[in-house]
Design a protein around this motif. Structure first.
Motif, mmCIF file in Angstrom:
data_model
loop_
_atom_site.group_PDB
_atom_site.id
_atom_site.type_symbol
_atom_site.label_atom_id
_atom_site.label_comp_id
_atom_site.label_asym_id
_atom_site.label_seq_id
_atom_site.Cartn_x
_atom_site.Cartn_y
_atom_site.Cartn_z
ATOM 1 N N GLU A 140 20.011 -51.872 -53.437
ATOM 2 C CA GLU A 140 20.929 -52.748 -52.707
ATOM 3 C C GLU A 140 21.634 -53.722 -53.659
ATOM 4 N N ASP B 264 18.452 -57.985 -44.804
ATOM 5 C CA ASP B 264 18.883 -57.583 -46.140
ATOM 6 C C ASP B 264 19.941 -56.486 -46.071
ATOM 7 N N LEU B 265 19.710 -55.503 -45.208
ATOM 8 C CA LEU B 265 20.706 -54.455 -45.025
ATOM 9 C C LEU B 265 21.992 -55.015 -44.427
ATOM 10 N N ASP C 253 14.123 -49.879 -53.612
ATOM 11 C CA ASP C 253 15.133 -49.962 -52.559
ATOM 12 C C ASP C 253 15.955 -51.233 -52.713
ATOM 13 N N THR C 254 15.268 -52.326 -52.980
ATOM 14 C CA THR C 254 15.971 -53.597 -53.183
ATOM 15 C C THR C 254 16.869 -53.531 -54.414
ATOM 16 N N THR D 86 24.026 -56.757 -47.140
ATOM 17 C CA THR D 86 24.672 -55.767 -48.021
ATOM 18 C C THR D 86 25.862 -55.119 -47.330
ATOM 19 N N GLN D 87 25.694 -54.766 -46.070
ATOM 20 C CA GLN D 87 26.773 -54.115 -45.326
ATOM 21 C C GLN D 87 27.962 -55.060 -45.153
#
Length: 758
Positions: free
Chosen positions: A732, A629-630, A728-729, A633-634
């Motif tokens: 994002e 997930d990170l 947190d989600t 996003t990145q």
């Protein structure tokens, strides 16, 4: 508007309504004390993880303080209604006084150290607002600032002391701390903790060398001075010391500090009272002297000392608040507070003169007054403690000056020939300004004639300070014989001081070194030094250059990080070198390559691509480390950033090519290079140490166990993302949405150009 309408009377009526709160609280408290035995305990959990509870405890000492806060407060509100009538923004004072009353109630009843600190600092902030009521005057602003800096700064020391005591005792409860105090005697940090508490208490109760703020706070309206700086707030430090005395009163360090500080403060305040001509400041310095006496009494050993503290706390509030009311009446009725222009005022203000006479009797300690009862108990405490000779001499001087101040307030001002300025139109005050001083003065006379009426209150307060006191009462300690000799001595010396007041004043005024080297001068010099340091700081650091701001910020963070690492050097754990994942190494290599390329390339477009390469390398690290997930996003953010930047930069100079639009000037700056290398090394060291820490399976076990019953999901990763880490989600998703918004103008531009292209 009716011809009979009186705006001033209407203003008095509105202000009088504020007296309902303290009066109702006083009546409720008196009723509860008569029917419900002490102590009273209330407890609610507030922040359990930090050990902070809404815990309140009322024993005899707290009950005495509450009666003074609410009882004297009721009369202060009534007095303020007449004193402030017709004053612009007058209603601000009773509103702030009401908040102050609640803060004081919270401070004297709080059983949690952090809760006590919260109320403690509330009183400092409200005092600042009240002292600075006439904020259009520079003197009021400076006095308010000084009061806040001294008392508020002392509160920070107090907080540090509370945290140390709470850490040593393992509790933040004041009652539990007192019970556990014998186990803390051998703690090496106990003297430091008590020293911090001393600073907090001394600043609040105007003890040497922090005493100078109290006389300057007389810039406040007289009702504020009578309430905050005589009867309540300045007693808060004394209250705290008295509350902790059962815990640490057996320590020689505790006794010596309190006796020394209290004696010096009492003597210093008495001498400074002789240097003043303003009656309000004279009373302020005598208050400093009385507070010093109270501090000294808290430090005295013996069974009678706690009773003396309770008696002086009570009597001082009665007569000193009365005398401040008298000064306010003189200010209103004669237009001056200078003793050079106040004499023979009994002709114009007979009721005020009567109140002043009764209060002066108590202040001088004459028989048939509450002050005489207090002096009797104090004399017994001093004899029992076998005071040092130098402290005894200081007590004689302090007593003599107290008599002289009382005579000045009651005899010099109201008797003798009339010296009031002719244009002042002297007159008696209205009833709202007469009832409070007369009521307090009458109470002082009543309790002096019949001390048994106040015995239960003072005895309970003394037993709260000394549980072993037993059944000792004021009436049993009341023996006028021995004190009459000391009273006669005080009257003789006091009469001498009163007779030669002007000469003593002139002699002390010539001692200019007191103003040059005293604590007040130290405060001014430190304040000036603070301004000079701020100017230097502004010139050197606040220069408006972004690269230097970043340099200072990164250097500071690096120094702090390396310092923290040095303290934990013996606990360093390095990661194992076996089994390193090749994809992680490859991703790391991409990051390093992008960073080096960004360092050396000169073309702006290549620089942009190189910085994007660093972001893509980080995204790959996230992906191979199990955080898709990170990584997603990145990837999205880096792509949008590179596209947007590549589209915007060519437009900076009218369509010039990116390579020549903003040429990069490359030069090596040793300081920046050194800071960059140090920051990189510190960050790498932190990451290696973090990777070397043993994995704690508690979190993964928790999510694994709670995934199905709490979130009804078998895919633990999805459950964490959607349920346990929903915020947190959401963050994002918000990042991706912002990236889309940043790219939207490019889409619009692209569509526009397609339409324009034939």
């Amino acid at each position: 508007m009716s011809a009979d309408f009186d705006p001033a009377a209407a203003g008095v009526g509105r202000l009088l309504a504020y007296a309902a709160l303290p009066l109702a609280m006083f009546l409720a408290l008196a009723t509860a004390l008569a029917s419900i035995p002490l102590p009273w305990i209330l407890h609610w959990s507030w922040v359990p993880s930090l050990g902070v509870d809404l815990a309140f405890h009322v024993d005899g000492l707290a009950a005495q303080m509450l009666l003074l806060i609410c009882g004297v407060g009721s009369l202060v509100f009534i007095y303020a209604a007449g004193y402030l009538a017709g004053t612009p923004r007058a209603e601000r004072v009773p509103v702030l006084l009401s908040l102050f009353l609640l803060a004081m109630i919270g401070a004297v009843t709080a059983d949690n150290l952090l809760l006590l600190f919260v109320f403690w600092e509330m009183t400092s902030v409200l005092s600042f607002l009240l002292v600075g009521f006439s904020h259009e005057q520079e003197a009021s602003r400076k006095s308010a600032q000084q009061a806040l800096l001294v008392t508020g700064g002392g509160g920070l020391f107090l907080l540090a002391g509370f945290l140390l005591l709470g850490d040593m005792a393992g509790t933040l409860s004041l009652r539990e701390l007192i019970a556990m105090a014998p186990r803390l005697v051998d703690e090496p940090l106990l003297p430091l903790a008590l020293s911090l508490v001393f600073v907090g208490a001394f600043t609040k109760s105007a003890q040497f060398p922090f005493h100078f703020w109290l006389p300057n706070a007389m810039a406040a309206p007289t009702p504020v001075s009578a309430y905050l700086h005589s009867a309540t707030m300045v007693k808060l430090g004394i209250y705290l010391l008295a509350r902790l005395d059962p815990a640490f009163g057996q320590l020689l360090f505790w006794d010596l500090v309190l006796i020394a500080a209290g004696s010096i403060t009492a003597l210093w305040g008495a001498l400074h009272a002789l240097r003043e001509r303003d009656l309000k400041r004279i009373l302020a310095w005598s208050t400093v002297s009385s507070l010093g006496t109270l501090t000294m009494l808290v430090g005295l050993p013996g069974a009678t000392a706690p009773l003396a503290v309770a008696a002086l706390l009570f009597s001082h509030a009665l007569y000193k608040a009365t005398l401040f009311f008298v000064v306010g009446n003189l200010d209103h009725g004669a237009g001056t507070r200078s003793i050079d222009h106040l004499s023979g005022m009994r002709r114009y203000m007979p009721w005020t003169a009567a109140a002043a006479a009764l209060a002066a009797m108590s202040m001088a300690g004459l028989p048939l007054s509450m002050g005489f009862v207090a002096k009797e108990v104090i004399a017994g405490a001093k004899v029992e403690a076998d005071l040092l000779a130098v402290v005894g001499y200081a007590a004689v001087i302090v007593g003599a000056v107290s008599v002289a101040v009382a005579a000045t307030a009651a005899v010099h001002v109201f008797w003798g020939r009339d010296t009031c300025p002719r244009d002042a139109d002297p007159h008696e005050a209205q009833w709202t300004m007469l009832l409070p001083p007369l009521a307090l003065a009458a109470l002082g006379l009543l309790f002096g004639i019949m001390p048994a009426t106040v015995d239960p209150l003072l005895a309970e307060a003394a037993r709260a300070m000394a549980p072993e006191l037993g059944g000792l009462m004021v009436e049993s300690a009341y023996d006028g014989g021995p004190v009459l000799g000391a009273l006669a001595l005080s009257l003789v010396f006091g009469g001498f001081v009163y007779a030669f007041w002007d000469r003593l004043h002139a002699a002390l005024e010539r001692m200019s070194w007191i103003d040059s080297f005293g604590p007040a001068a130290w405060y001014q010099r430190k304040l000036q030094a603070l301004g000079q340091i701020s100017a230097w700081h502004t010139q050197r650091l606040q220069h408006g250059l972004l690269d230097r701001y970043l340099l200072v910020l990164i250097a500071t963070v690096t120094a702090a990080a390396l310092l923290a690492l040095s303290f934990a050097a013996e606990r360093w754990l390095w990661p194992a070198t076996q089994g390193i994942n090749p994809p992680l190494l490859a991703a790391g290599a991409i990051v390093v390559a992008g960073a080096l390329a960004a360092l050396w390339v000169r073309d702006r477009f290549v620089l942009l691509l190189a910085s994007g390469l660093v972001g893509y390398g980080c995204a790959a690290l996230f992906l191979f480390a199990g955080a898709p997930d990170l990584a997603f996003t990145q990837f999205a953010v880096e792509t949008v950033f590179v596209v947007v930047a590549a589209a915007v930069l060519p437009e900076i100079r009218g369509g010039a090519t990116l390579a020549h639009a903003l040429p990069i000037q490359r030069r090596v700056e040793p300081l920046k290079l050194l800071v960059s290398i140090a920051f990189g090394c510190a960050l790498t060291l932190y990451l290696l140490l973090a990777a070397g820490q043993p994995l704690d399976p508690a979190l993964s076990e928790f999510f694994g166990a709670r995934s199905v019953p709490a979130a009804h999901g078998h895919n633990v990763v999805n459950v964490i993302i959607v349920d346990f880490r929903a915020l947190d989600t959401l963050g994002e998703i918000a990042v991706l949405a912002f990236a889309l918004l940043a790219a939207a103008p490019l889409f619009k531009l692209a569509r526009q150009r397609r339409r324009e292209t034939p």
